[in-house]
Scaffold this motif. Structure first.
Motif, short mmCIF file in Angstrom:
data_model
loop_
_atom_site.label_atom_id
_atom_site.label_comp_id
_atom_site.label_asym_id
_atom_site.label_seq_id
_atom_site.Cartn_x
_atom_site.Cartn_y
_atom_site.Cartn_z
N ARG A 89 0.29 3.99 2.13
CA ARG A 89 -0.71 4.31 1.11
C ARG A 89 -0.62 5.81 0.84
O ARG A 89 -0.55 6.61 1.78
CB ARG A 89 -2.11 3.96 1.59
N SER A 91 -2.29 9.01 -1.78
CA SER A 91 -3.38 9.35 -2.67
C SER A 91 -3.05 10.66 -3.36
O SER A 91 -2.63 11.63 -2.72
CB SER A 91 -4.68 9.50 -1.88
N GLY A 94 -8.90 12.14 -5.86
CA GLY A 94 -9.85 11.34 -6.62
C GLY A 94 -9.69 9.88 -6.27
O GLY A 94 -9.56 9.51 -5.10
N ASN A 95 -9.67 9.02 -7.27
CA ASN A 95 -9.52 7.58 -7.05
C ASN A 95 -8.08 7.10 -7.26
O ASN A 95 -7.84 5.90 -7.27
CB ASN A 95 -10.45 6.79 -7.98
N GLN A 96 -7.16 8.00 -7.47
CA GLN A 96 -5.77 7.60 -7.72
C GLN A 96 -5.04 7.40 -6.41
O GLN A 96 -4.91 8.32 -5.60
CB GLN A 96 -5.04 8.65 -8.55
N ALA A 97 -4.56 6.17 -6.21
CA ALA A 97 -3.84 5.85 -4.99
C ALA A 97 -2.84 4.74 -5.28
O ALA A 97 -2.93 4.05 -6.30
CB ALA A 97 -4.81 5.41 -3.89
N GLU A 99 -0.33 1.71 -2.99
CA GLU A 99 -0.04 1.08 -1.70
C GLU A 99 1.23 0.25 -1.79
O GLU A 99 1.58 -0.26 -2.85
CB GLU A 99 -1.19 0.17 -1.26
#
Length: 121
Positions: A89, A91, A94-97, A99
Motif C-alpha cells: 500500500r 499513499s 490525503g486520501n490518495q492511496a 494497493e
C-alpha cells in the motif's frame, strides 16, 4: 574387462555415491529467491507512505519510509524478511492511496508506482 569399461563403471559409481544431504542442500538453495525489493516512484506526485507485509498478516505495519518522502523518479530498496506473498500500500497524502495484494516477491524484481496505482516489474 577392458580398461575403458572399468573407467566408465568407476565414473558411474561416483555419480551415484554422492551423499543425499549435499544434493538436498543444492535443491533448497535453488528454490530460494532474492528478497531485495526495489520500489520506484514513476508517478508525478511525492509518496508519503509505503506499507507492506506478508499477505497472511492483516496489519499493514509501520510506514516503511518513516519521516522520509519518496519523490518522483526516486527509488528505494527494502530487504523483505521472508519469501512470501506480500500486500503493498502506498499513499501520496490525503486520501490518495493505491494497493496491490498477494504479490509473489519471488516472481518480481520491483514495484513501480504510477499515477494509476502499483504494478510489478
Amino acid at each position: 574387462m577392458s580398461r575403458r569399461v572399468l573407467i566408465a563403471l568407476a565414473a558411474t559409481a561416483a555419480l551415484f555415491a554422492a551423499p543425499a544431504p549435499v544434493a538436498q542442500a543444492q535443491t533448497q538453495y535453488a528454490q530460494r529467491c532474492d528478497t531485495n525489493l526495489r520500489i520506484t516512484n514513476n508517478s508525478s506526485s511525492s509518496v508519503r507512505a509505503i506499507y507492506f507485509n506478508p499477505s497472511s498478516n492483516r496489519n499493514w505495519g509501520p510506514n516503511r519510509l518513516g519521516n522520509s518522502i519518496l519523490q518522483p523518479r526516486q527509488s528505494i530498496t527494502f530487504q523483505l524478511p521472508q519469501e512470501d506473498n506480500y500486500d503493498f500500500r502506498i499513499s501520496w497524502g490525503g486520501n490518495q492511496a493505491a494497493e496491490m495484494r498477494h504479490t509473489d516477491i519471488c516472481r518480481i524484481s520491483g514495484v513501480i508506482i504510477t499515477d494509476d496505482g502499483l504494478r510489478v516489474r
